[in-house]
Design a protein around this motif. Sequence first.
Motif: not given
Length: 627
Positions: A449, A452-453, A539-542, A551
Motif C-alpha cells: 500500500q 504503490t502509492a 490517494e491517502d498517502l499523497i 505516481r
Amino acid sequence: MSYVVEQWDSVDLNLQGGPFVVAVDPLAISLDFAQGLTPPLPWVKPTLFAEYLAPMQRAGFSQGATSITITPATPADDERGLRWIRGAERDLETRAEFEASEQKDRALAIAWGGALAKQAERSAPWSQSGARDREQGLSWGRAFSIDRMGYVSSWVMKTPARDAERGFAWYSVNLTGTVYADAAERYALLQTDTATTITLATDSGTIEITDPDNVELRFGWVKPARPSVAHDVTYRITARQAEPRDCGQRLPWGAGQSVWHDYNLPYPVEPNPDPDPVEPPEFKTVYLIMNTLQITDVATGTPLDIQGVTIGLDIDSWAWKFSGTLYGQGSLALVAPGAGGMKDISVTINSHDWVFSIERYTSDERFPTEKFTITGVSRTQYMAAPFAPTRSYTNASATTAAQAATAELQNTGFSLTWPTGNDEDLPDWPIPAGALSFRDKSPAQVVAQIVTAAGGIMVPAMAADSWTVQPRYKVAPWNWETATPDAGVYIGMVRSRSAQYEPAPAFNACYVSGVSQGVAVDVQRAGSGGTAPMPDIYEDLITDSQPAISRGTAELAGAGNKVVETLSVLIPESGAAPGVVLPGMIVKVMHDDPLLDYMALVLAVSISVQKAGGAEIYQSVTLERSA
C-alpha cells in the motif's frame, strides 16, 4: 588502704520512715556511720560503700561455684574502716539499697532516682525555648511573600526603600505610535548652546566643598519612562513556491549559488556518480552451455529427484512461484507439509539460487511409476495472509514512508531495501499523523500500500527473506533512448519470440491528490501542455509533492500504445550476462544492426527446465515497449 574523712562542725540527723523512739539514755545512741546498714555519705567522694562494692562481680561459669570467696582486706582504720571477711547475710540488703538518698544528701550529691526539683528550672523543654533565648535567637514565624511591595527583610540590616525605586514600571504597549528617536534627542541635547540654570539638590544633606576649583559636574541623558511601541524589525523571510519537478527547466549538478544572499555557499555539491556500465552479452554465432539443475532439501541437504521445474515472477507479485514433478515416496516425505508447517527446498540453475517453501502436492500413483506434482512459493510469502497475522492501524505520530514500511517487518526476520540516493530510485516522503490508516491487512499488504502509492513495486529476493523497492518505471519511456539499461540481451541468445499490440489512450497529464490531507499536483509531460488528461488519482498517502510526481510519472509512462513482446532467452552459466532477467529491469535488446536496437521494461520472467543433466534451460521474458 585508708580514707580521710572530711571535717564538719555539726551533723543534722534527718530521719525518714518514722516515727522513731529515742532510748531512755540518749547517750547510748550509737552514731557509728561506718558500721550502719545505710551509709549517710557525709562526704562527696569517694564513698567507702561505692569503693568496696566495685570489686564484687559475678563469678564466671568456669568456677562452678555459686559463692565468691573474698580475701580479707587489711584494716587501715579500726573505727572507720570495714572489716572484710565473709559477708554477712545483711550484705544482701545493703547491696540493694540503691534508691532514694537521705534528706541531707540532696544538698551535696545527685540522687540516684528522679532529677532534683531545682534542675527542672535549668532544663529547657523540647517544645519551646526559654524566655532568655528570645532575645538572642530568631523567632520562626509565618514567612512573608517575597513579592510583597514595600517589605523590608528582617534577616539583614534595615533595607531602605530604594528597592522599590529600582523596580520596572509596567506600561501598556502603544500599538499606534512610532518608534522613539532617542539617538536624535541625545544628539540635540549635546549640541545645544542655550544657557541653562541648574539647581543642585542632594538627598544626603549639605555637602561641604573644600576645593571649589576641582568640582566636576557630569550630566547625562535619562531615558524617560514610556510604553513600548510595536514595530517590525529589518529581518524577514521570503517564502516562495517550489517549482514543479517535471517542468521544462533542468537544474545542473554542481556547486549551487544562493538566490537569497550575495555570497557563495561554502559547501560544494558533488555531482551524481555515473552508473556502472552494464556488462554486455557475448555476441556469438553458437553458444555452448552445460546447463545444471540441482534441487536439495534445505533441512537435510538430501538431493531430490524433481523434473519439469517451472519458476516464475511477474512485476506485481510479492513472491516467486515454483512447480515441479517429484518422483518417489521417500522424496515426498522430505518436502510434504506437515504439523511443523511448510518445508523448504533449494533450487540452483546455472549458478542462480532460489529457496522455495512447498505448500501443496498432488499424487499420480498409477503403476509402475509413483510421481507427485508439488507447488511452492519463495519465503517472502510468509509476510502475506494467511501465514502472517492481519491488523488495523492508524499512525499517531509523523513518520516517513520508508520508516513506516520497515516498521511493519520489525521482529519478523524479513527486511526491506529502499534506496533513495539516485534519481531512478523511489522517493521517501514524510507522512503526517493520521495519514497512514489500514484495516485487517498483513505486513506485505501494508508495505505494498505504501510503495504503490508513489508508483513503486516490490521485487522479492530469490533466496533471501527480503524485498527491494523501486519505481515501476525507473526511467520514463520517453527518456529510454538516453537511459542506461539494467541488462542487455543479444538477439542471438533468443530461441523464439512473439509480440502483441495493445492500444491505449495517449494521456499527457495526470492530476494526483491526497484525500483528507496532503497535496495536489498536476503532472504533465514536458512540452505537451497537458491537453489530454487522464482520470484523476486520489490517494491517502499523497502527502508530499515527491510521491505525487512519482505516481503521476508512472501513470503517464503506462499510457499510450504498447507492444508486449515475449522472448525465450537462454541463461548463461557461471553468472554471465544477461543472467536471470528480473521484472522491473530496463533491458536493451541488441541486434547486429544498431538501428534495430530498442529498450523495454521487463514485466515477467518464467524459467522452465525439463530435467537435470543436458536439459535445455530457457527463460521466457515478457517485455513492454512503446509502439
